[in-house]
Design a protein around this motif. Sequence first.
Motif, PDB file in Angstrom:
ATOM      1  N   ASN A   1       0.867  -1.062  -0.072  1.00  0.00           N
ATOM      2  CA  ASN A   1      -0.110   0.156   0.057  1.00  0.00           C
ATOM      3  C   ASN A   1       1.104   1.129  -0.014  1.00  0.00           C
TER       4      ASN A   1
ATOM      5  N   LYS B   1       0.129   4.245  -0.405  1.00  0.00           N
ATOM      6  CA  LYS B   1      -0.407   5.530   0.428  1.00  0.00           C
ATOM      7  C   LYS B   1      -0.194   6.748  -0.681  1.00  0.00           C
TER       8      LYS B   1
ATOM      9  N   HIS C   1      -9.557   1.460   4.873  1.00  0.00           N
ATOM     10  CA  HIS C   1      -8.407   1.568   5.458  1.00  0.00           C
ATOM     11  C   HIS C   1      -8.566   2.604   6.468  1.00  0.00           C
TER      12      HIS C   1
ATOM     13  N   GLU D   1      -6.728   4.893   7.898  1.00  0.00           N
ATOM     14  CA  GLU D   1      -6.503   6.109   7.497  1.00  0.00           C
ATOM     15  C   GLU D   1      -7.741   6.978   6.772  1.00  0.00           C
TER      16      GLU D   1
ATOM     17  N   GLU E   1      -5.658  -4.635  10.671  1.00  0.00           N
ATOM     18  CA  GLU E   1      -4.495  -3.632  10.805  1.00  0.00           C
ATOM     19  C   GLU E   1      -4.997  -2.844  12.179  1.00  0.00           C
TER      20      GLU E   1
ATOM     21  N   ALA F   1      -0.750  -0.001  15.257  1.00  0.00           N
ATOM     22  CA  ALA F   1       0.637  -0.491  14.723  1.00  0.00           C
ATOM     23  C   ALA F   1       0.717   0.022  13.371  1.00  0.00           C
ATOM     24  N   ILE F   2       0.037   0.974  12.955  1.00  0.00           N
ATOM     25  CA  ILE F   2       0.049   1.469  11.497  1.00  0.00           C
ATOM     26  C   ILE F   2       1.060   2.722  11.636  1.00  0.00           C
ATOM     27  N   GLY F   3       2.067   2.514  10.748  1.00  0.00           N
ATOM     28  CA  GLY F   3       3.199   3.403  10.734  1.00  0.00           C
ATOM     29  C   GLY F   3       3.943   3.893  11.928  1.00  0.00           C
TER      30      GLY F   3
ATOM     31  N   GLY G   1       0.468  -3.350   9.578  1.00  0.00           N
ATOM     32  CA  GLY G   1       0.834  -2.610  10.738  1.00  0.00           C
ATOM     33  C   GLY G   1       2.308  -2.557  11.183  1.00  0.00           C
ATOM     34  N   SER G   2       3.235  -1.761  10.582  1.00  0.00           N
ATOM     35  CA  SER G   2       4.552  -2.045  10.737  1.00  0.00           C
ATOM     36  C   SER G   2       5.302  -3.305  10.459  1.00  0.00           C
TER      37      SER G   2
ATOM     38  N   LEU H   1      -0.489  -6.791   4.626  1.00  0.00           N
ATOM     39  CA  LEU H   1      -0.675  -5.203   3.844  1.00  0.00           C
ATOM     40  C   LEU H   1       0.473  -4.433   4.372  1.00  0.00           C
ATOM     41  N   ILE H   2       1.132  -4.084   3.186  1.00  0.00           N
ATOM     42  CA  ILE H   2       2.434  -3.422   3.724  1.00  0.00           C
ATOM     43  C   ILE H   2       2.465  -2.045   3.326  1.00  0.00           C
ATOM     44  N   GLY H   3       2.613  -0.879   4.187  1.00  0.00           N
ATOM     45  CA  GLY H   3       2.654   0.337   4.150  1.00  0.00           C
ATOM     46  C   GLY H   3       4.230   0.992   3.719  1.00  0.00           C
ATOM     47  N   GLY H   4       4.828   1.447   4.726  1.00  0.00           N
ATOM     48  CA  GLY H   4       6.076   2.080   4.667  1.00  0.00           C
ATOM     49  C   GLY H   4       7.077   1.035   3.904  1.00  0.00           C
TER      50      GLY H   4
HETATM   51  P1  PGA Z   1       2.739   0.335   7.606  1.00  0.00           P
HETATM   52  O1  PGA Z   1       1.293   0.622   6.944  1.00  0.00           O
HETATM   53  O2  PGA Z   1       3.327  -0.950   7.015  1.00  0.00           O
HETATM   54  O3  PGA Z   1       3.411   1.673   7.151  1.00  0.00           O
HETATM   55  O4  PGA Z   1       2.702   0.276   9.396  1.00  0.00           O
HETATM   56  C1  PGA Z   1       0.257  -0.366   6.887  1.00  0.00           C
HETATM   57  C2  PGA Z   1      -0.972   0.128   6.071  1.00  0.00           C
HETATM   58  O5  PGA Z   1      -1.630   1.228   6.529  1.00  0.00           O
HETATM   59  O6  PGA Z   1      -1.388  -0.453   5.501  1.00  0.00           O
END
Ligand code: PGA
Length: 251
Positions: free
Chosen positions: A9, A11, A95, A97, A167, A171-173, A212-213, A232-235
């Motif tokens: 993801n 973002k 999501h 966010e 998520e 834990a997100i970001g 989440g991280s 589901l991977i953000g950063g």
């Molecule tokens: P993150 O985000 O891996 O940066 O914590 C995950 C997400 O919001 O999907």
Amino acid sequence: MRKKFVAGNWKMFTDRAGAKKLAEAVVAGLAGDNRVEVALCPPFTNLETVAAVLRGTPVALGAQNCHFENEGAFTGEISPLMLLDLGCSHVILGHSERRHKMGEGDALINKKVHAALAAGLKVILCLGETLEDRQGNQTGLVLKKQLEGSLAGLDEAKLERMVLAYEPVWAIGTGHNATPQQAQEAHAFLRGWIAQTHGKPAADALRIQYGGSVKADNAESLLKQPDVDGGLIGGASLKADQFLPIVRAGI
Ligand code: PGA
């Protein structure tokens, strides 16, 4: 056996040149290996660019949101049909966010889920509790409410084209991922609810990603939990050399 599914993801990051480079690096790193299902979800403006890179590869293209109508006077919105037209097979909905920063509630998310599925997209539906919910022992209640609201009116056949992403908002970001045990516990709770409402076969077939991280160094312990079917991977999805080891952790 559920096939693991890892989605990036991106973002509101990347310009077109950066998106092209990142998608190319992911495709090159995977070298056609499809033992783990992979999807990339760039911002709307880079979907066409990334679609051109992914065409003919096993990597799927996803968007990060959509509207619940296919067309109409909805200034600034993007419809499920427009996403299909760009080559998307997936869309992330609900999501945190969007739930917490853009005020989306379960009723709206539910309309989007129905519309996306009806148009032929697959949906990655996100849910998860806040830190306050967790500290107040409300995690189960919150997840149940989100499941009931976002999945209202969806039968087993529709669930086949859905993936859940657990998520936890805390834990997100943040760099604080859930422990493998916390993730497993929440995933088992979600699967148990689906078994009750949609039957065991639907629950057994449903993939539940953790988000989440997730990083290269914690992915393996999370992904080896019996009810964690991917991430589901953000950063960490914004750098191929961080994303690819997470995908490999699912093999
Ligand atoms: P993150 O985000 O891996 O940066 O914590 C995950 C997400 O919001 O999907």
